[in-house]
Motif scaffolding. Structure first.
Motif, PDB file in Angstrom:
ATOM      1  N   VAL A  35       0.862  -1.183   0.000  1.00 61.76           N
ATOM      2  CA  VAL A  35       0.000   0.000   0.000  1.00 61.76           C
ATOM      3  C   VAL A  35       0.894   1.228   0.000  1.00 61.76           C
ATOM      4  CG1 VAL A  35      -1.801   1.262   1.236  1.00 61.76           C
ATOM      5  CG2 VAL A  35      -1.768  -1.238   1.296  1.00 61.76           C
ATOM      6  N   SER A  36       0.732   2.055  -1.041  1.00 58.88           N
ATOM      7  CA  SER A  36       1.501   3.306  -1.097  1.00 58.88           C
ATOM      8  C   SER A  36       0.549   4.417  -1.502  1.00 58.88           C
ATOM      9  CB  SER A  36       2.664   3.190  -2.077  1.00 58.88           C
ATOM     10  OG  SER A  36       2.217   2.813  -3.348  1.00 58.88           O
ATOM     11  N   GLY A  37       0.379   5.381  -0.605  1.00 62.23           N
ATOM     12  CA  GLY A  37      -0.560   6.466  -0.856  1.00 62.23           C
ATOM     13  C   GLY A  37      -1.970   5.918  -0.895  1.00 62.23           C
ATOM     14  N   ASN A  38      -2.668   6.234  -1.981  1.00 54.64           N
ATOM     15  CA  ASN A  38      -4.039   5.775  -2.135  1.00 54.64           C
ATOM     16  C   ASN A  38      -4.137   4.630  -3.146  1.00 54.64           C
ATOM     17  OD1 ASN A  38      -6.741   5.895  -1.445  1.00 54.64           O
ATOM     18  ND2 ASN A  38      -7.242   7.279  -3.131  1.00 54.64           N
ATOM     19  N   ARG A  39      -3.056   3.871  -3.301  1.00 56.22           N
ATOM     20  CA  ARG A  39      -3.031   2.731  -4.231  1.00 56.22           C
ATOM     21  C   ARG A  39      -2.600   1.474  -3.495  1.00 56.22           C
ATOM     22  NH1 ARG A  39      -3.126   3.728  -9.883  1.00 56.22           N
ATOM     23  NH2 ARG A  39      -2.159   1.744 -10.329  1.00 56.22           N
ATOM     24  N   THR A  40      -3.243   0.394  -3.821  1.00 56.40           N
ATOM     25  CA  THR A  40      -2.868  -0.903  -3.268  1.00 56.40           C
ATOM     26  C   THR A  40      -2.416  -1.776  -4.424  1.00 56.40           C
ATOM     27  OG1 THR A  40      -4.542  -0.688  -1.532  1.00 56.40           O
ATOM     28  CG2 THR A  40      -3.662  -2.885  -1.930  1.00 56.40           C
ATOM     29  N   THR A  41      -1.245  -2.387  -4.270  1.00 57.57           N
ATOM     30  CA  THR A  41      -0.707  -3.277  -5.296  1.00 57.57           C
ATOM     31  C   THR A  41      -0.728  -4.704  -4.789  1.00 57.57           C
ATOM     32  OG1 THR A  41       0.772  -1.521  -6.048  1.00 57.57           O
ATOM     33  CG2 THR A  41       1.286  -3.753  -6.752  1.00 57.57           C
ATOM     34  N   LEU A  42      -1.383  -5.569  -5.546  1.00 53.36           N
ATOM     35  CA  LEU A  42      -1.363  -7.009  -5.268  1.00 53.36           C
ATOM     36  C   LEU A  42      -0.202  -7.556  -6.081  1.00 53.36           C
ATOM     37  CD1 LEU A  42      -2.537  -9.604  -4.081  1.00 53.36           C
ATOM     38  CD2 LEU A  42      -4.192  -9.624  -5.943  1.00 53.36           C
ATOM     39  N   LYS A  43       0.914  -7.821  -5.403  1.00 52.74           N
ATOM     40  CA  LYS A  43       2.163  -8.160  -6.097  1.00 52.74           C
ATOM     41  C   LYS A  43       2.188  -9.561  -6.693  1.00 52.74           C
ATOM     42  CE  LYS A  43       4.801  -6.749  -2.585  1.00 52.74           C
ATOM     43  NZ  LYS A  43       6.004  -6.385  -1.831  1.00 52.74           N
ATOM     44  N   ASN A  44       1.337 -10.448  -6.226  1.00 48.78           N
ATOM     45  CA  ASN A  44       1.382 -11.823  -6.738  1.00 48.78           C
ATOM     46  C   ASN A  44       0.072 -12.253  -7.404  1.00 48.78           C
ATOM     47  OD1 ASN A  44       0.067 -11.847  -4.250  1.00 48.78           O
ATOM     48  ND2 ASN A  44       0.900 -13.809  -3.633  1.00 48.78           N
ATOM     49  N   LEU A  45      -0.583 -11.338  -8.094  1.00 48.72           N
ATOM     50  CA  LEU A  45      -1.827 -11.655  -8.797  1.00 48.72           C
ATOM     51  C   LEU A  45      -1.613 -12.769  -9.816  1.00 48.72           C
ATOM     52  CD1 LEU A  45      -4.856 -10.758  -9.445  1.00 48.72           C
ATOM     53  CD2 LEU A  45      -3.837  -9.545 -11.354  1.00 48.72           C
ATOM     54  N   GLY A  46      -0.550 -12.690 -10.599  1.00 46.19           N
ATOM     55  CA  GLY A  46      -0.276 -13.694 -11.623  1.00 46.19           C
ATOM     56  C   GLY A  46      -0.065 -15.080 -11.041  1.00 46.19           C
ATOM     57  N   SER A  47       0.701 -15.168  -9.966  1.00 44.75           N
ATOM     58  CA  SER A  47       0.964 -16.483  -9.374  1.00 44.75           C
ATOM     59  C   SER A  47      -0.283 -17.042  -8.682  1.00 44.75           C
ATOM     60  CB  SER A  47       2.140 -16.426  -8.401  1.00 44.75           C
ATOM     61  OG  SER A  47       1.874 -15.552  -7.337  1.00 44.75           O
ATOM     62  N   ILE A  48      -1.114 -16.166  -8.111  1.00 48.11           N
ATOM     63  CA  ILE A  48      -2.365 -16.626  -7.498  1.00 48.11           C
ATOM     64  C   ILE A  48      -3.275 -17.192  -8.581  1.00 48.11           C
ATOM     65  CG2 ILE A  48      -4.500 -15.885  -6.363  1.00 48.11           C
ATOM     66  CD1 ILE A  48      -2.784 -13.905  -4.747  1.00 48.11           C
ATOM     67  N   ALA A  70     -11.627   1.052  -9.016  1.00 47.07           N
ATOM     68  CA  ALA A  70     -10.989   1.025 -10.335  1.00 47.07           C
ATOM     69  C   ALA A  70      -9.581   0.470 -10.162  1.00 47.07           C
ATOM     70  CB  ALA A  70     -10.928   2.428 -10.919  1.00 47.07           C
ATOM     71  N   GLY A  71      -9.021  -0.004 -11.255  1.00 44.78           N
ATOM     72  CA  GLY A  71      -7.664  -0.530 -11.205  1.00 44.78           C
ATOM     73  C   GLY A  71      -7.287  -1.122 -12.536  1.00 44.78           C
ATOM     74  N   ASN A  72      -6.094  -1.690 -12.580  1.00 39.76           N
ATOM     75  CA  ASN A  72      -5.609  -2.325 -13.806  1.00 39.76           C
ATOM     76  C   ASN A  72      -4.524  -3.329 -13.465  1.00 39.76           C
ATOM     77  OD1 ASN A  72      -3.892  -0.155 -13.057  1.00 39.76           O
ATOM     78  ND2 ASN A  72      -2.949  -0.211 -15.059  1.00 39.76           N
ATOM     79  N   ARG A  73      -4.189  -4.135 -14.470  1.00 43.82           N
ATOM     80  CA  ARG A  73      -3.124  -5.121 -14.336  1.00 43.82           C
ATOM     81  C   ARG A  73      -1.860  -4.586 -14.962  1.00 43.82           C
ATOM     82  NH1 ARG A  73      -3.428 -10.224 -17.269  1.00 43.82           N
ATOM     83  NH2 ARG A  73      -1.357 -10.645 -16.562  1.00 43.82           N
ATOM     84  N   GLU A  74      -0.751  -4.766 -14.285  1.00 39.23           N
ATOM     85  CA  GLU A  74       0.559  -4.422 -14.831  1.00 39.23           C
ATOM     86  C   GLU A  74       1.460  -5.631 -14.633  1.00 39.23           C
ATOM     87  OE1 GLU A  74       2.079  -0.793 -13.172  1.00 39.23           O
ATOM     88  OE2 GLU A  74       0.299   0.349 -13.766  1.00 39.23           O
ATOM     89  N   GLY A  75       1.573  -6.446 -15.679  1.00 46.64           N
ATOM     90  CA  GLY A  75       2.364  -7.670 -15.576  1.00 46.64           C
ATOM     91  C   GLY A  75       1.697  -8.646 -14.621  1.00 46.64           C
ATOM     92  N   ASP A  76       2.449  -9.076 -13.608  1.00 49.30           N
ATOM     93  CA  ASP A  76       1.905  -9.995 -12.603  1.00 49.30           C
ATOM     94  C   ASP A  76       1.254  -9.265 -11.433  1.00 49.30           C
ATOM     95  OD1 ASP A  76       2.481 -12.309 -13.900  1.00 49.30           O
ATOM     96  OD2 ASP A  76       4.267 -12.810 -12.749  1.00 49.30           O
ATOM     97  N   ASN A  77       1.226  -7.946 -11.480  1.00 52.09           N
ATOM     98  CA  ASN A  77       0.679  -7.148 -10.385  1.00 52.09           C
ATOM     99  C   ASN A  77      -0.732  -6.688 -10.694  1.00 52.09           C
ATOM    100  OD1 ASN A  77       3.178  -7.324  -9.131  1.00 52.09           O
ATOM    101  ND2 ASN A  77       3.862  -5.358  -9.912  1.00 52.09           N
ATOM    102  N   GLY A  78      -1.521  -6.529  -9.663  1.00 55.30           N
ATOM    103  CA  GLY A  78      -2.844  -5.926  -9.773  1.00 55.30           C
ATOM    104  C   GLY A  78      -2.830  -4.618  -9.017  1.00 55.30           C
ATOM    105  N   MET A  79      -3.189  -3.541  -9.690  1.00 52.37           N
ATOM    106  CA  MET A  79      -3.171  -2.207  -9.076  1.00 52.37           C
ATOM    107  C   MET A  79      -4.618  -1.786  -8.789  1.00 52.37           C
ATOM    108  SD  MET A  79       0.085  -1.786  -9.420  1.00 52.37           S
ATOM    109  CE  MET A  79       0.640  -0.131  -9.374  1.00 52.37           C
ATOM    110  N   PHE A  80      -4.890  -1.358  -7.553  1.00 51.18           N
ATOM    111  CA  PHE A  80      -6.229  -0.956  -7.143  1.00 51.18           C
ATOM    112  C   PHE A  80      -6.206   0.464  -6.601  1.00 51.18           C
ATOM    113  CE2 PHE A  80      -5.746  -5.503  -6.515  1.00 51.18           C
ATOM    114  CZ  PHE A  80      -6.841  -5.998  -7.197  1.00 51.18           C
ATOM    115  N   GLN A  81      -7.210   1.260  -6.963  1.00 50.69           N
ATOM    116  CA  GLN A  81      -7.363   2.602  -6.397  1.00 50.69           C
ATOM    117  C   GLN A  81      -7.960   2.446  -5.007  1.00 50.69           C
ATOM    118  OE1 GLN A  81      -6.530   5.621  -7.655  1.00 50.69           O
ATOM    119  NE2 GLN A  81      -5.630   4.607  -9.433  1.00 50.69           N
ATOM    120  N   GLY A  82      -7.301   2.969  -4.013  1.00 51.46           N
ATOM    121  CA  GLY A  82      -7.788   2.885  -2.641  1.00 51.46           C
ATOM    122  C   GLY A  82      -6.886   2.016  -1.780  1.00 51.46           C
TER     123      GLY A  82
END
Length: 136
Positions: A35-48, A70-82
């Motif tokens: 969690v950094s600022g108002n964004r949460t990154t799921l670092k292992n979305l791809g492996s899950i 709202a959010g998007n995928r960046e490689g194996d990461n999932g980025m979420f607003q909030g």
């Protein structure tokens, strides 16, 4: 003779792995977030998604809908607003697994999602059961 037996038994017990009789070969992966600022990154979305045997885009779409963000995928990461906690994301992944991965009949993860017309079905490769699931 009894001492030799006990020594051999102790030696054998030391060589047995910690969890020889695991209840299931399938375990829901644990989330790894940042969690950094108002964004949460799921670092292992791809492996899950890989462990669950599902498309990462499907899992991401489900998580975005369930979290209502709202959010998007960046490689194996999932980025979420909030800001979301590990527990919130883990709970959503657990519910995704219950609904879209595990068979309703036998409880095994050996399933696949198939389309029959406009209906999405969960087909179990282990027991052959079919059940409809709501679309993501």
């Amino acid at each position: 003779m009894a001492k030799d037996y006990e020594k051999l038994l102790d030696r054998a017990m030391d060589q047995i792995p910690e969890a020889p009789h695991k209840k299931s070969r399938f375990e829901i992966p644990e989330v790894d977030i940042d969690v950094s600022g108002n964004r949460t990154t799921l670092k292992n979305l791809g492996s899950i998604a890989s462990e669950l045997g599902r498309d990462p885009n499907l899992l991401m779409k489900y998580l975005l809908k369930e979290l209502g963000t709202a959010g998007n995928r960046e490689g194996d990461n999932g980025m979420f607003q909030g800001k979301f906690t590990k527990g919130e994301l883990q709970e959503r992944i657990d519910s995704f697994t219950e609904e879209y991965v595990l068979c309703d009949e036998c409880g095994r993860p050996d399933t696949e999602l198939i389309k029959e017309g406009r209906v999405t079905m969960l087909k179990c490769d282990a027991c052959g059961a079919r059940s409809s699931v709501r679309s993501v």
